[in-house]
Motif scaffolding. Structure first.
Motif, short mmCIF file in Angstrom:
data_model
loop_
_atom_site.label_atom_id
_atom_site.label_comp_id
_atom_site.label_asym_id
_atom_site.label_seq_id
_atom_site.Cartn_x
_atom_site.Cartn_y
_atom_site.Cartn_z
N SER A 18 0.83 -1.21 0.00
CA SER A 18 0.00 0.00 0.00
C SER A 18 0.87 1.26 0.00
O SER A 18 0.54 2.24 -0.67
N GLU A 21 2.39 1.71 -3.47
CA GLU A 21 1.36 2.22 -4.39
C GLU A 21 1.15 3.72 -4.19
O GLU A 21 1.00 4.47 -5.15
N LEU A 22 1.18 4.13 -2.93
CA LEU A 22 1.00 5.55 -2.63
C LEU A 22 2.17 6.37 -3.18
O LEU A 22 1.97 7.45 -3.76
N GLU A 25 1.80 6.66 -6.82
CA GLU A 25 0.75 7.63 -7.12
C GLU A 25 1.31 9.06 -7.08
O GLU A 25 1.02 9.87 -7.97
N GLU A 26 2.13 9.31 -6.06
CA GLU A 26 2.73 10.65 -5.94
C GLU A 26 3.68 10.94 -7.10
O GLU A 26 3.75 12.06 -7.59
N ARG A 28 3.35 9.72 -10.07
CA ARG A 28 2.50 9.98 -11.25
C ARG A 28 2.00 11.43 -11.25
O ARG A 28 1.96 12.09 -12.27
N GLU A 29 1.67 11.90 -10.03
CA GLU A 29 1.21 13.29 -9.90
C GLU A 29 2.33 14.27 -10.24
O GLU A 29 2.07 15.40 -10.66
N PRO A 34 2.93 5.94 -15.72
CA PRO A 34 2.62 4.91 -14.71
C PRO A 34 3.76 3.91 -14.51
O PRO A 34 4.07 3.55 -13.37
N ARG A 38 5.93 3.63 -11.08
CA ARG A 38 6.00 2.36 -10.34
C ARG A 38 7.48 1.97 -10.11
O ARG A 38 7.85 1.57 -9.01
N ARG B 79 -9.88 2.51 0.23
CA ARG B 79 -8.47 2.15 0.30
C ARG B 79 -7.92 2.37 1.72
O ARG B 79 -8.07 3.45 2.29
#
Lengths: 174, 118
Positions: A18, A21-22, A25-26, A28-29, A34, A38, B79
């Motif tokens: 998790s 993934e977070l 995500e950051e 990607r921002e 993607p 990753r 989530r």
């Protein structure tokens, strides 16, 4: 205890996943694709298997993993050596032999010397010639530490009693 | 200002636990948030390696100084993250560690900047 460890392992895996993934995500921002996000996140986290192992040490369960690993190697070693000792004809020059000193095998495994016989597997630059038995002997030797010495802080009590002698040189004992 | 990795300083042994406990004094946080908080607060000077963070979190949890619980990041979201919160025992430990840290910092300061005599 085993089930608790399983549950802790699953929990830890979920936690690491998790958070990775977070992080992705950051990334990607921040404009990464993607795949790149990753990859960057995983790099930032480093070797998650190692992290998990370090966490297990914090739990105090690392010795169980080590004991299971030792046991697996020992069982495989026994199973593959039932056929007897490898033929001396298959040895190559320049190899050195790993011999099992049967007198030093632990009394906790009666009959172990019979399974192994006067086993002498050949090695070339650390690689086994007799792939099956040799590989497992090498693994066992790695687990047990420096050949010919006792390692006080590894494995279970029974494994600690094992002793492997390495005889350098091309000629194995007859 | 961007800090180069080589310019980052190593955490002193034992200070990581204190930084985690101090961060959690503001409220529950998950591992990623704790690491980011320390990094941002120190303007990138300190970056906690994940290889150190997670073992520390689980060690502190085992000692009962923090407690972990899975919960959603926000209301309405499914989530979940593992949020750690400071326990009462953790607050006491933080007070002890802060006190030790101040004494240590003062002792080092005395050596580095000795008072001139006369």
């Amino acid at each position: 205890m085993y089930w608790r460890r399983e549950s802790l392992d699953a929990d830890l895996e979920r936690e690491l996943r998790s958070d990775i993934e977070l992080e992705a995500e950051e990334q990607r921002e921040n404009g990464l694709s993607p795949e790149a996000a990753r990859y960057t996140a995983e790099r930032a986290f480093g070797n998650t298997a190692l992290v998990a192992e370090q966490v297990r040490e914090a739990w105090g369960y690392a010795w169980i993993s080590q004991a299971f690993q030792d046991l697996r190697v020992a069982v495989r070693l026994l199973g593959r050596n039932r056929g007897g000792a490898p033929s001396p004809a298959r040895r190559r020059p320049g190899s050195f032999s790993v011999s099992t000193s049967t007198s030093a095998w632990p009394t906790v495994w009666p009959g172990l010397d019979r399974h192994l016989g006067s086993t002498q597997s050949s090695w070339v630059d650390g690689c086994p010639v007799e792939a099956s038995a040799g590989q497992d002997l090498h693994r066992l030797q790695t687990v047990l530490g420096t050949p010919g010495t006792r390692q006080p802080d590894i494995g279970t009590q029974s494994m600690r009693r094992l002793w492997l002698g390495v005889v350098p040189g091309s000629r194995a004992r007859g | 200002m961007l800090i180069e990795p080589s310019d980052r300083i190593q955490l002193l042994q034992g200070t990581l636990d204190m930084l985690i406990l101090r961060t959690l004094l503001f409220g529950p946080a998950h591992g990623h948030q704790i690491a980011k908080h320390v990094q941002h607060t120190t303007e990138d000077l300190l970056q906690i390696e994940h290889g150190s963070l997670y073992p520390a979190l689980h060690r502190l949890e085992r000692k009962g100084w923090i407690a972990g619980r899975w919960q959603p990041a926000a209301k309405g979201l499914t989530r979940e993250f593992k949020y750690y919160r400071l326990t009462a025992a953790g607050k006491k430990q933080l007070a002890r560690e802060e006190s030790n840290w101040k004494r240590m910092a003062e002792a080092i300061a005395r050596v580095m900047r000795p008072v001139k005599e006369g």
